[in-house]
Scaffold this motif. Structure first.
Motif, mmCIF file in Angstrom:
data_model
loop_
_atom_site.group_PDB
_atom_site.id
_atom_site.type_symbol
_atom_site.label_atom_id
_atom_site.label_comp_id
_atom_site.label_asym_id
_atom_site.label_seq_id
_atom_site.Cartn_x
_atom_site.Cartn_y
_atom_site.Cartn_z
ATOM 1 N N ASP A 1 -35.879 28.775 -7.744
ATOM 2 C CA ASP A 1 -34.859 29.600 -7.763
ATOM 3 C C ASP A 1 -33.799 29.193 -8.832
ATOM 4 O O ASP A 1 -32.626 29.674 -8.735
ATOM 5 C CB ASP A 1 -34.155 29.843 -6.299
ATOM 6 C CG ASP A 1 -33.654 28.738 -5.642
ATOM 7 O OD1 ASP A 1 -33.328 27.654 -6.707
ATOM 8 O OD2 ASP A 1 -33.004 28.703 -4.590
ATOM 9 N N HIS B 1 -31.874 26.531 -8.716
ATOM 10 C CA HIS B 1 -30.725 25.613 -8.064
ATOM 11 C C HIS B 1 -31.444 24.129 -8.317
ATOM 12 O O HIS B 1 -32.302 23.655 -7.808
ATOM 13 C CB HIS B 1 -30.654 25.901 -6.571
ATOM 14 C CG HIS B 1 -29.690 26.851 -6.226
ATOM 15 N ND1 HIS B 1 -30.193 28.308 -5.667
ATOM 16 C CD2 HIS B 1 -28.367 27.496 -6.723
ATOM 17 C CE1 HIS B 1 -29.287 29.186 -5.715
ATOM 18 N NE2 HIS B 1 -28.187 28.555 -6.169
ATOM 19 N N ALA C 1 -33.200 29.468 2.061
ATOM 20 C CA ALA C 1 -32.431 29.956 1.132
ATOM 21 C C ALA C 1 -32.209 28.932 -0.078
ATOM 22 O O ALA C 1 -32.251 29.525 -1.372
ATOM 23 C CB ALA C 1 -30.974 30.142 1.729
ATOM 24 N N HIS C 2 -32.354 27.792 0.222
ATOM 25 C CA HIS C 2 -32.168 26.668 -1.007
ATOM 26 C C HIS C 2 -33.151 25.746 -0.734
ATOM 27 O O HIS C 2 -33.487 25.330 0.358
ATOM 28 C CB HIS C 2 -30.739 25.966 -0.820
ATOM 29 C CG HIS C 2 -29.695 27.279 -1.232
ATOM 30 N ND1 HIS C 2 -29.665 27.560 -2.601
ATOM 31 C CD2 HIS C 2 -28.711 27.905 -0.290
ATOM 32 C CE1 HIS C 2 -28.731 28.571 -2.556
ATOM 33 N NE2 HIS C 2 -28.043 28.717 -1.527
ATOM 34 N N ASN C 3 -33.519 24.989 -1.593
ATOM 35 C CA ASN C 3 -34.752 24.053 -1.769
ATOM 36 C C ASN C 3 -33.983 22.917 -1.139
ATOM 37 O O ASN C 3 -32.810 22.387 -1.260
ATOM 38 C CB ASN C 3 -35.013 23.941 -3.205
ATOM 39 C CG ASN C 3 -36.559 23.164 -3.257
ATOM 40 O OD1 ASN C 3 -36.869 22.878 -2.186
ATOM 41 N ND2 ASN C 3 -36.658 22.871 -4.341
HETATM 42 CU CU LIG Z 1 -31.263 28.035 -3.915
#
Ligand SMILES: [Cu+2]
Length: 177
Positions: free
Chosen positions: A107, A109, A25-27
């Motif tokens: 993405d 972020h 979902a997140h790096n």
């Molecule tokens: Cu992310």
């Protein structure tokens, strides 16, 4: 029937809330060279950070600082896909270092963090502790100043006593009302 539906729905809610956020979902930092908390017997010449997603070359920062927070000279990071590499342009002496990074992933972020590593090269020249100035050479001068200070202090005290005594006499001499 209604109770069953409510129970089923709350079961779904529990599953949704209880499921940990998937890693994708997140790096985040996947691997690093030097590794986090590593103790190296050879000074590294570059820092390589592998992320889980592609990172934006325009917003990739990798900074290395030494134990006294001095920034180590390094090139701008070169980014290939999910990997950023900064080449160190000075040789690291033995000591502890901190790698700080900030990247923006595909993405959008931002991801930032830092980690320490240590260089302990047994063949590195030992940094000699600062040599204290020879005591004998400094002593005569120091002693002279000490005596001057003592003499000045004594004079000041004597002057103070004289003033206090004079004031006391004058008060006593004043006629009582
Ligand atoms: Cu992310």
């Amino acid at each position: 029937m209604r109770t069953r539906i409510v129970l089923a729905l709350s079961g779904v809610v529990v599953v949704l809330l209880g499921t940990p956020t998937p890693a994708w979902a997140h790096n985040s930092l996947r691997a690093a060279t030097p590794a986090q908390n590593a103790t190296l017997t050879t000074a590294p010449t570059q820092i390589t950070l592998d992320f889980q997603q592609r990172i934006d070359p325009a917003f990739t920062t990798i900074v290395v600082t030494d134990a006294s927070s001095r920034r180590i000279a390094a090139t701008d990071p070169v980014v290939t896909g999910a990997t950023g590499t900064a080449r160190l342009t000075e040789t690291l002496p033995n000591g502890s270092y901190l790698v700080a990074y900030r990247v923006v992933s595909a993405d959008g972020h931002p991801v930032q963090g830092s980690y320490p590593f240590t260089v302990a090269d047994p063949t590195a020249p030992q940094v000699a502790p600062p040599t204290p100035a020879p005591a004998a050479a400094a002593a005569p001068d120091d002693r002279r100043w000490t005596w001057l200070a003592v003499a000045a202090g004594t004079l000041a005290t004597l002057a103070g006593l004289v003033v206090v005594t004079l004031i006391g006499r004058r008060r006593r001499a004043r006629p009582a009302r």
